[in-house]
Design a protein around this motif. Structure first.
Motif, mmCIF file in Angstrom:
data_model
loop_
_atom_site.group_PDB
_atom_site.id
_atom_site.type_symbol
_atom_site.label_atom_id
_atom_site.label_comp_id
_atom_site.label_asym_id
_atom_site.label_seq_id
_atom_site.Cartn_x
_atom_site.Cartn_y
_atom_site.Cartn_z
ATOM 1 N N ASP A 1 -8.122 4.120 -0.207
ATOM 2 C CA ASP A 1 -8.304 4.570 1.162
ATOM 3 C C ASP A 1 -8.224 3.371 2.096
ATOM 4 O O ASP A 1 -8.562 2.248 1.708
ATOM 5 C CB ASP A 1 -9.644 5.277 1.360
ATOM 6 C CG ASP A 1 -9.638 6.200 2.575
ATOM 7 O OD1 ASP A 1 -9.677 7.430 2.381
ATOM 8 O OD2 ASP A 1 -9.586 5.702 3.710
ATOM 9 N N ILE B 1 -6.335 13.591 2.013
ATOM 10 C CA ILE B 1 -5.981 12.626 3.050
ATOM 11 C C ILE B 1 -5.589 13.325 4.354
ATOM 12 O O ILE B 1 -5.020 14.409 4.348
ATOM 13 C CB ILE B 1 -4.831 11.721 2.555
ATOM 14 C CG1 ILE B 1 -4.736 10.448 3.386
ATOM 15 C CG2 ILE B 1 -3.499 12.471 2.541
ATOM 16 C CD1 ILE B 1 -3.817 9.396 2.763
ATOM 17 N N SER C 1 -5.627 14.624 -3.357
ATOM 18 C CA SER C 1 -5.546 13.967 -2.064
ATOM 19 C C SER C 1 -6.086 14.870 -0.961
ATOM 20 O O SER C 1 -5.513 15.922 -0.675
ATOM 21 C CB SER C 1 -4.102 13.559 -1.742
ATOM 22 O OG SER C 1 -4.044 12.894 -0.500
ATOM 23 N N GLN D 1 -9.258 -0.747 -1.291
ATOM 24 C CA GLN D 1 -9.183 -0.471 0.139
ATOM 25 C C GLN D 1 -7.886 -1.046 0.688
ATOM 26 O O GLN D 1 -7.577 -2.221 0.500
ATOM 27 C CB GLN D 1 -10.361 -1.098 0.889
ATOM 28 C CG GLN D 1 -10.342 -0.751 2.382
ATOM 29 C CD GLN D 1 -11.508 -1.356 3.139
ATOM 30 O OE1 GLN D 1 -12.406 -1.961 2.547
ATOM 31 N NE2 GLN D 1 -11.507 -1.189 4.451
ATOM 32 N N ASP E 1 -7.051 9.441 -6.797
ATOM 33 C CA ASP E 1 -7.559 10.069 -5.582
ATOM 34 C C ASP E 1 -7.041 9.272 -4.385
ATOM 35 O O ASP E 1 -7.454 8.134 -4.148
ATOM 36 C CB ASP E 1 -9.095 10.074 -5.603
ATOM 37 C CG ASP E 1 -9.707 10.808 -4.417
ATOM 38 O OD1 ASP E 1 -8.955 11.325 -3.575
ATOM 39 O OD2 ASP E 1 -10.958 10.851 -4.350
ATOM 40 N N MET F 1 -15.274 2.220 0.965
ATOM 41 C CA MET F 1 -15.978 3.251 0.204
ATOM 42 C C MET F 1 -17.016 2.576 -0.681
ATOM 43 O O MET F 1 -16.697 1.607 -1.390
ATOM 44 C CB MET F 1 -14.987 4.057 -0.640
ATOM 45 C CG MET F 1 -15.596 5.286 -1.304
ATOM 46 S SD MET F 1 -14.345 6.305 -2.153
ATOM 47 C CE MET F 1 -14.355 5.590 -3.794
ATOM 48 N N ASP G 1 -4.080 0.185 3.293
ATOM 49 C CA ASP G 1 -3.264 1.178 3.973
ATOM 50 C C ASP G 1 -2.151 1.648 3.036
ATOM 51 O O ASP G 1 -1.245 0.895 2.694
ATOM 52 C CB ASP G 1 -2.668 0.553 5.244
ATOM 53 C CG ASP G 1 -1.998 1.582 6.141
ATOM 54 O OD1 ASP G 1 -1.599 2.655 5.637
ATOM 55 O OD2 ASP G 1 -1.859 1.316 7.342
ATOM 56 N N GLY H 1 -6.649 8.724 -0.375
ATOM 57 C CA GLY H 1 -7.422 9.068 0.813
ATOM 58 C C GLY H 1 -8.830 9.457 0.416
ATOM 59 O O GLY H 1 -9.347 10.494 0.817
ATOM 60 N N ALA H 2 -9.469 8.591 -0.396
ATOM 61 C CA ALA H 2 -10.673 8.974 -1.126
ATOM 62 C C ALA H 2 -11.970 8.926 -0.324
ATOM 63 O O ALA H 2 -12.905 9.675 -0.618
ATOM 64 C CB ALA H 2 -10.818 8.070 -2.356
ATOM 65 N N ALA H 3 -12.074 8.017 0.655
ATOM 66 C CA ALA H 3 -13.347 7.821 1.357
ATOM 67 C C ALA H 3 -13.805 9.106 2.074
ATOM 68 O O ALA H 3 -12.960 9.855 2.568
ATOM 69 C CB ALA H 3 -13.209 6.680 2.361
#
Length: 222
Positions: A80, A122, A120, A94, A54, A84, A96, A56-58
């Motif tokens: 992400d 995101i 995604s 966590q 996953d 999260m 970038d 861009g999960a937050a």
């Protein structure tokens, strides 16, 4: 800070949103859960025992659903730039996604295993300027596709949120070179005014066209 009329209107809409209310009642982390649930029901994407990534999960509603569906024999890896809260059955990093060291660390979590499904939802922080927002969005989902191309097993699936605009047709063309079938989905939980659309690549081809050429530069001028 005094709220603007726009922020007040957004808050009113958000509080009264039936999907927000359902998410709170049913214990999901965000209304986005219902987008994935609808697509899952239609396309049967998640099965017990799968390995799912996953991107861009937050805040975690998609990872939450994925972990429930794959069960103890499966695995969900989530990434992400935002923090999260922990979820049972989810390994979260966590960082970038655009930074090479972060990507390499995340890839190491796979321990050499191929992935059954990449999801995604995101999106960049939108500035409200299409000239800025679309290239940033396309860049992120190109990175997501590049990850999927290299880590999905043959026959694996890929679900991503995209925004229709500059760069969208070119991205769709890349997907069609990478998957046997590409479908579009507009879940009911996706607001009518939003130009977001969900693209589903089914059955990854063994011979794909990479998003990034060998010299590491992007395939499009973003």
């Amino acid at each position: 800070m005094k709220r603007t009329k726009t922020s007040k209107a957004w808050m009113t809409e958000h509080v009264n949103d039936p999907y927000v209310q359902m998410a709170q009642k049913e214990g999901y982390r965000s209304r986005a859960a219902y987008k994935l649930l609808e697509i899952m029901e239609k396309d049967k994407l998640i099965q017990p025992g799968m390995i799912i990534v996953d991107l861009g999960a937050a805040p975690g509603s998609w990872s939450q659903i994925a972990a429930q569906k794959v069960g103890r024999q499966g695995k969900v890896l989530a990434l992400d730039i935002l923090p999260m809260d922990p979820l049972a059955g989810v390994t979260f990093l966590q960082g970038d996604f655009r930074e090479e060291p972060v990507l390499r660390e995340f890839e190491s979590l796979l321990e050499g295993r191929q992935v059954d499904l990449v999801i995604s939802d995101i999106a960049p922080n939108m500035a409200g300027n299409a000239m800025m927002d679309m290239p940033r969005s396309i860049y992120l989902i190109e990175l997501a596709l590049d990850f999927a191309q290299h880590h999905l097993k043959p026959g694996g699936n890929y679900l991503v949120k995209a925004f229709q605009g500059t760069g969208y047709p070119e991205y769709l063309a890349l997907l069609r070179k990478s998957f046997e079938q590409v479908l579009t989905r507009k879940p009911k939980a996706s607001r009518d005014r939003s130009n977001e659309i969900y693209l589903l690549g089914k059955n990854k081809l063994e011979n794909f066209t990479s998003v990034f050429p060998d010299d590491g530069e992007m395939s499009s001028d973003y």
